[in-house]
Design a protein around this motif. Structure first.
Motif, PDB file in Angstrom:
ATOM      1  N   VAL A 234     -13.770  33.137  39.483  1.00 52.62           N
ATOM      2  CA  VAL A 234     -14.538  33.466  40.681  1.00 52.62           C
ATOM      3  C   VAL A 234     -16.015  33.466  40.348  1.00 52.62           C
ATOM      4  O   VAL A 234     -16.439  33.990  39.307  1.00 52.62           O
ATOM      5  CB  VAL A 234     -14.123  34.844  41.246  1.00 52.62           C
ATOM      6  CG1 VAL A 234     -15.063  35.286  42.377  1.00 52.62           C
ATOM      7  CG2 VAL A 234     -12.690  34.808  41.752  1.00 52.62           C
ATOM      8  N   SER A 235     -16.832  32.874  41.220  1.00 52.85           N
ATOM      9  CA  SER A 235     -18.287  32.906  41.086  1.00 52.85           C
ATOM     10  C   SER A 235     -18.832  34.074  41.901  1.00 52.85           C
ATOM     11  O   SER A 235     -18.390  34.310  43.039  1.00 52.85           O
ATOM     12  CB  SER A 235     -18.896  31.593  41.595  1.00 52.85           C
ATOM     13  OG  SER A 235     -20.302  31.717  41.742  1.00 52.85           O
TER      14      SER A 235
ATOM     15  N   LYS B  72      -5.151  37.721  40.687  1.00 48.14           N
ATOM     16  CA  LYS B  72      -5.313  36.544  41.534  1.00 48.14           C
ATOM     17  C   LYS B  72      -6.690  36.550  42.188  1.00 48.14           C
ATOM     18  O   LYS B  72      -7.196  37.613  42.566  1.00 48.14           O
ATOM     19  CB  LYS B  72      -4.214  36.494  42.589  1.00 48.14           C
ATOM     20  CG  LYS B  72      -2.826  36.306  41.977  1.00 48.14           C
ATOM     21  CD  LYS B  72      -1.806  35.955  43.014  1.00 48.14           C
ATOM     22  CE  LYS B  72      -0.425  35.745  42.380  1.00 48.14           C
ATOM     23  NZ  LYS B  72      -0.407  34.652  41.410  1.00 48.14           N
ATOM     24  N   PRO B  73      -7.320  35.377  42.323  1.00 44.87           N
ATOM     25  CA  PRO B  73      -8.671  35.318  42.895  1.00 44.87           C
ATOM     26  C   PRO B  73      -8.776  35.976  44.260  1.00 44.87           C
ATOM     27  O   PRO B  73      -9.743  36.691  44.542  1.00 44.87           O
ATOM     28  CB  PRO B  73      -8.946  33.813  42.979  1.00 44.87           C
ATOM     29  CG  PRO B  73      -8.067  33.205  41.948  1.00 44.87           C
ATOM     30  CD  PRO B  73      -6.839  34.047  41.901  1.00 44.87           C
ATOM     31  N   GLU B  74      -7.775  35.765  45.112  1.00 44.83           N
ATOM     32  CA  GLU B  74      -7.844  36.349  46.450  1.00 44.83           C
ATOM     33  C   GLU B  74      -7.812  37.870  46.413  1.00 44.83           C
ATOM     34  O   GLU B  74      -8.480  38.539  47.212  1.00 44.83           O
ATOM     35  CB  GLU B  74      -6.717  35.807  47.339  1.00 44.83           C
ATOM     36  CG  GLU B  74      -5.318  35.957  46.783  1.00 44.83           C
ATOM     37  CD  GLU B  74      -4.837  34.791  45.943  1.00 44.83           C
ATOM     38  OE1 GLU B  74      -3.605  34.596  45.860  1.00 44.83           O
ATOM     39  OE2 GLU B  74      -5.693  34.067  45.365  1.00 44.83           O
TER      40      GLU B  74
ATOM     41  N   GLU C  46     -10.896  40.153  47.702  1.00 42.06           N
ATOM     42  CA  GLU C  46     -10.618  41.151  48.741  1.00 42.06           C
ATOM     43  C   GLU C  46     -11.018  42.551  48.284  1.00 42.06           C
ATOM     44  O   GLU C  46     -11.590  43.333  49.053  1.00 42.06           O
ATOM     45  CB  GLU C  46      -9.131  41.128  49.090  1.00 42.06           C
ATOM     46  CG  GLU C  46      -8.745  42.141  50.154  1.00 42.06           C
ATOM     47  CD  GLU C  46      -7.258  42.152  50.443  1.00 42.06           C
ATOM     48  OE1 GLU C  46      -6.822  42.952  51.288  1.00 42.06           O
ATOM     49  OE2 GLU C  46      -6.527  41.352  49.819  1.00 42.06           O
ATOM     50  N   ARG C  47     -10.751  42.846  47.004  1.00 43.93           N
ATOM     51  CA  ARG C  47     -11.063  44.185  46.483  1.00 43.93           C
ATOM     52  C   ARG C  47     -12.553  44.471  46.517  1.00 43.93           C
ATOM     53  O   ARG C  47     -12.984  45.540  46.978  1.00 43.93           O
ATOM     54  CB  ARG C  47     -10.529  44.315  45.057  1.00 43.93           C
ATOM     55  CG  ARG C  47     -10.878  45.648  44.393  1.00 43.93           C
ATOM     56  CD  ARG C  47     -10.362  45.698  42.964  1.00 43.93           C
ATOM     57  NE  ARG C  47     -10.697  46.958  42.330  1.00 43.93           N
ATOM     58  CZ  ARG C  47      -9.996  48.074  42.449  1.00 43.93           C
ATOM     59  NH1 ARG C  47      -8.907  48.087  43.203  1.00 43.93           N
ATOM     60  NH2 ARG C  47     -10.371  49.189  41.835  1.00 43.93           N
ATOM     61  N   TYR C  48     -13.357  43.536  46.050  1.00 44.02           N
ATOM     62  CA  TYR C  48     -14.792  43.822  45.930  1.00 44.02           C
ATOM     63  C   TYR C  48     -15.578  43.490  47.188  1.00 44.02           C
ATOM     64  O   TYR C  48     -16.687  44.012  47.381  1.00 44.02           O
ATOM     65  CB  TYR C  48     -15.355  43.121  44.697  1.00 44.02           C
ATOM     66  CG  TYR C  48     -14.829  43.780  43.440  1.00 44.02           C
ATOM     67  CD1 TYR C  48     -15.172  45.091  43.134  1.00 44.02           C
ATOM     68  CD2 TYR C  48     -13.933  43.116  42.602  1.00 44.02           C
ATOM     69  CE1 TYR C  48     -14.649  45.722  42.020  1.00 44.02           C
ATOM     70  CE2 TYR C  48     -13.412  43.745  41.481  1.00 44.02           C
ATOM     71  CZ  TYR C  48     -13.772  45.056  41.199  1.00 44.02           C
ATOM     72  OH  TYR C  48     -13.239  45.690  40.111  1.00 44.02           O
TER      73      TYR C  48
ATOM     74  N   VAL D 103     -24.773  39.441  47.516  1.00 44.29           N
ATOM     75  CA  VAL D 103     -23.733  38.995  46.586  1.00 44.29           C
ATOM     76  C   VAL D 103     -22.770  38.092  47.345  1.00 44.29           C
ATOM     77  O   VAL D 103     -22.199  38.499  48.358  1.00 44.29           O
ATOM     78  CB  VAL D 103     -22.954  40.178  45.972  1.00 44.29           C
ATOM     79  CG1 VAL D 103     -21.893  39.666  45.002  1.00 44.29           C
ATOM     80  CG2 VAL D 103     -23.879  41.161  45.282  1.00 44.29           C
ATOM     81  N   GLU D 104     -22.599  36.888  46.855  1.00 42.80           N
ATOM     82  CA  GLU D 104     -21.657  35.949  47.452  1.00 42.80           C
ATOM     83  C   GLU D 104     -20.562  35.631  46.439  1.00 42.80           C
ATOM     84  O   GLU D 104     -20.850  35.289  45.290  1.00 42.80           O
ATOM     85  CB  GLU D 104     -22.364  34.652  47.865  1.00 42.80           C
ATOM     86  CG  GLU D 104     -23.370  34.822  48.982  1.00 42.80           C
ATOM     87  CD  GLU D 104     -22.727  35.075  50.335  1.00 42.80           C
ATOM     88  OE1 GLU D 104     -21.547  34.664  50.499  1.00 42.80           O
ATOM     89  OE2 GLU D 104     -23.371  35.686  51.199  1.00 42.80           O
ATOM     90  N   MET D 105     -19.307  35.747  46.874  1.00 40.69           N
ATOM     91  CA  MET D 105     -18.176  35.443  46.002  1.00 40.69           C
ATOM     92  C   MET D 105     -17.505  34.155  46.455  1.00 40.69           C
ATOM     93  O   MET D 105     -17.358  33.911  47.647  1.00 40.69           O
ATOM     94  CB  MET D 105     -17.173  36.598  46.000  1.00 40.69           C
ATOM     95  CG  MET D 105     -17.693  37.862  45.353  1.00 40.69           C
ATOM     96  SD  MET D 105     -16.417  39.153  45.219  1.00 40.69           S
ATOM     97  CE  MET D 105     -16.274  39.658  46.944  1.00 40.69           C
ATOM     98  N   GLU D 106     -17.078  33.353  45.474  1.00 42.47           N
ATOM     99  CA  GLU D 106     -16.420  32.091  45.776  1.00 42.47           C
ATOM    100  C   GLU D 106     -15.335  31.817  44.740  1.00 42.47           C
ATOM    101  O   GLU D 106     -15.561  31.937  43.533  1.00 42.47           O
ATOM    102  CB  GLU D 106     -17.433  30.949  45.762  1.00 42.47           C
ATOM    103  CG  GLU D 106     -16.841  29.591  46.123  1.00 42.47           C
ATOM    104  CD  GLU D 106     -17.858  28.468  46.068  1.00 42.47           C
ATOM    105  OE1 GLU D 106     -17.482  27.329  46.416  1.00 42.47           O
ATOM    106  OE2 GLU D 106     -19.018  28.717  45.666  1.00 42.47           O
ATOM    107  N   ASP D 107     -14.169  31.472  45.212  1.00 43.22           N
ATOM    108  CA  ASP D 107     -13.055  31.120  44.326  1.00 43.22           C
ATOM    109  C   ASP D 107     -13.266  29.698  43.804  1.00 43.22           C
ATOM    110  O   ASP D 107     -13.225  28.741  44.562  1.00 43.22           O
ATOM    111  CB  ASP D 107     -11.740  31.221  45.093  1.00 43.22           C
ATOM    112  CG  ASP D 107     -10.521  30.890  44.236  1.00 43.22           C
ATOM    113  OD1 ASP D 107     -10.689  30.657  43.023  1.00 43.22           O
ATOM    114  OD2 ASP D 107      -9.410  30.869  44.795  1.00 43.22           O
ATOM    115  N   LEU D 108     -13.505  29.584  42.496  1.00 45.05           N
ATOM    116  CA  LEU D 108     -13.719  28.280  41.869  1.00 45.05           C
ATOM    117  C   LEU D 108     -12.516  27.827  41.046  1.00 45.05           C
ATOM    118  O   LEU D 108     -12.636  26.933  40.210  1.00 45.05           O
ATOM    119  CB  LEU D 108     -14.966  28.325  40.983  1.00 45.05           C
ATOM    120  CG  LEU D 108     -16.306  28.569  41.683  1.00 45.05           C
ATOM    121  CD1 LEU D 108     -17.450  28.531  40.668  1.00 45.05           C
ATOM    122  CD2 LEU D 108     -16.542  27.557  42.791  1.00 45.05           C
ATOM    123  N   SER D 109     -11.365  28.433  41.280  1.00 45.21           N
ATOM    124  CA  SER D 109     -10.184  28.121  40.477  1.00 45.21           C
ATOM    125  C   SER D 109      -9.754  26.666  40.605  1.00 45.21           C
ATOM    126  O   SER D 109      -9.144  26.110  39.693  1.00 45.21           O
ATOM    127  CB  SER D 109      -9.022  29.033  40.873  1.00 45.21           C
ATOM    128  OG  SER D 109      -9.401  30.394  40.803  1.00 45.21           O
ATOM    129  N   GLY D 110     -10.077  26.048  41.727  1.00 45.55           N
ATOM    130  CA  GLY D 110      -9.745  24.637  41.894  1.00 45.55           C
ATOM    131  C   GLY D 110     -10.706  23.708  41.183  1.00 45.55           C
ATOM    132  O   GLY D 110     -10.439  22.508  41.058  1.00 45.55           O
TER     133      GLY D 110
END
Length: 373
Positions: free
Chosen positions: A54-55, A115-117, A121-123, A132-139
């Motif tokens: 996650v970024s 898991k990224p999601e 969701e937690r933070y 603060v911007e969060m992004e799932d970079l797992s792909g």
């Protein structure tokens, strides 16, 4: 069914796949003893590409994460990394994290067992007016790991010499002398390398684009790394006494109980979720349970949750285990009455029982009742 990006490459290398949590993972390759030997005296190659990344970016990112995670994120500089854990307000572990500072206001969070999601969701619930911007970079990004005494030399052979480890400076206002567990990150194009011990011999984690995953895997194999499946990874992790989320960390697990303080916590960084409990434990030393090793006297792995007894009294619980030949070793959280290397105890699961011997961590070579084939 989710497949690793290395499914075809590992299949060609002899991987035997099993289903775990909805994903196909390599349980072992052709030769478990060779995989374990590589992690002890050569180089073992781990696939960690099913772990998420996650970024987190924005001018408030470091301050925000410093108030959420157990380690000092605020003072990380670009090209530095450390390890941290997610905690609840009672100081109980909720997940393991690798924190990589890639820009002054951007972090990459390498997730372990989370898991990224779930992480996002937690933070997200704590981000109010923070930038603060969060992004799932797992792909887009994947993880690999090299473990064993030859890991640094092998990385140098493929043109990725590791960065020299230098002790981080203490803040001027620090009241407690505590080394910050900060590791320099070596970067080669879009591939990043940092020290990370997942075995007794130690090694390095790699963070790289998924587009380069197969090529990197093959290059490391060609240079001499031996692919190690999850079975060998567990053997090496457990003999090193390294707790893993969520296997060894139940809903009430604390850093001090799992021997994780040195690498995962900082006591000079200011307030964060769970800090009060963690600091009180550190100052008062009131830990009544702690992670220990057990050398088991039969060649079957006791199940997680099996009870450890001393003279008929329950003194702990098995959390995880691994078998190598006839040798079975487990990690267990034990009460003080059993904190004695060489102590004989019993492990009980339903109608079955097994003798065991308490061992200090990491396991000493040749300890206890088991025997490697």
């Amino acid at each position: 069914m989710i497949k690793t990006g290395l499914f075809a490459a590992m299949g060609a290398a002899g991987a035997v796949f099993v289903e775990r949590d909805g994903a196909l993972v390599a349980e072992r390759f052709r030769d478990l003893p060779a995989e374990c030997a590589a992690g002890r005296s050569g180089v073992a190659l781990y696939d960690r590409s099913l772990c998420g990344v996650v970024s987190m970016a924005g001018r408030d990112t470091k301050r925000f994460c410093n108030g959420m995670f157990s380690n000092n994120v605020r003072d990380l500089l670009p090209g530095q990394s450390n390890r941290s854990v997610m905690l609840d307000d009672k100081g109980r572990i909720q997940g393991q994290l690798g924190v990589w500072c890639v820009e002054p206001d951007r972090l990459l969070i390498a997730l372990e067992g989370v898991k990224p999601e779930a992480f996002i969701e937690r933070y997200d619930r704590y981000i109010i007016a923070d930038d603060v911007e969060m992004e799932d970079l797992s792909g887009e990004l994947a993880q690999l790991s090299l473990q064993g005494p030859g890991a640094a030399a092998l990385l140098a052979r493929v043109g990725m010499p590791v960065a020299e480890e230098v002790a981080a400076a203490q803040p001027a206002q620090a009241l407690v002398v505590q080394p910050m567990a900060v590791h320099p990150v070596a970067r080669y194009g879009d591939i990043r390398v940092v020290r990370r011990a997942r075995s007794r011999a130690g090694g390095y984690d790699l963070l790289l684009p998924r587009a380069e995953l197969v090529a990197a895997w093959e290059a490391l194999r060609e240079a001499g790394a031996v692919p190690a499946g999850e079975e060998a990874q567990e053997v090496l992790r457990i003999e090193a006494g390294l707790a893993r989320w969520p296997a060894d960390m139940g809903e009430r697990a604390l850093l001090h109980e799992l021997r994780m303080v040195a690498d995962y916590a900082n006591f000079n960084k200011g307030c964060y979720i769970g800090q009060e409990v963690i600091n009180r434990l550190d100052v008062m030393g009131q830990v009544t349970k702690k992670l220990w090793g057990l050398e088991v006297g039969i060649d079957a792995i006791p199940p997680a949750g099996a009870e450890v007894r001393l003279g008929g009294e329950a003194v702990g619980v098995v959390s995880s285990g691994a078998r190598e030949g006839r040798r079975v070793r487990v990690l267990a959280v034990l009460r003080k009455a059993a904190w004695k290397p060489g102590l004989e105890v019993g492990i009980y699961a339903g109608e079955r029982s097994a003798p065991a011997v308490v061992c200090e961590l990491p396991f000493p070579d040749g300890a206890g009742a088991g025997e490697a084939a």
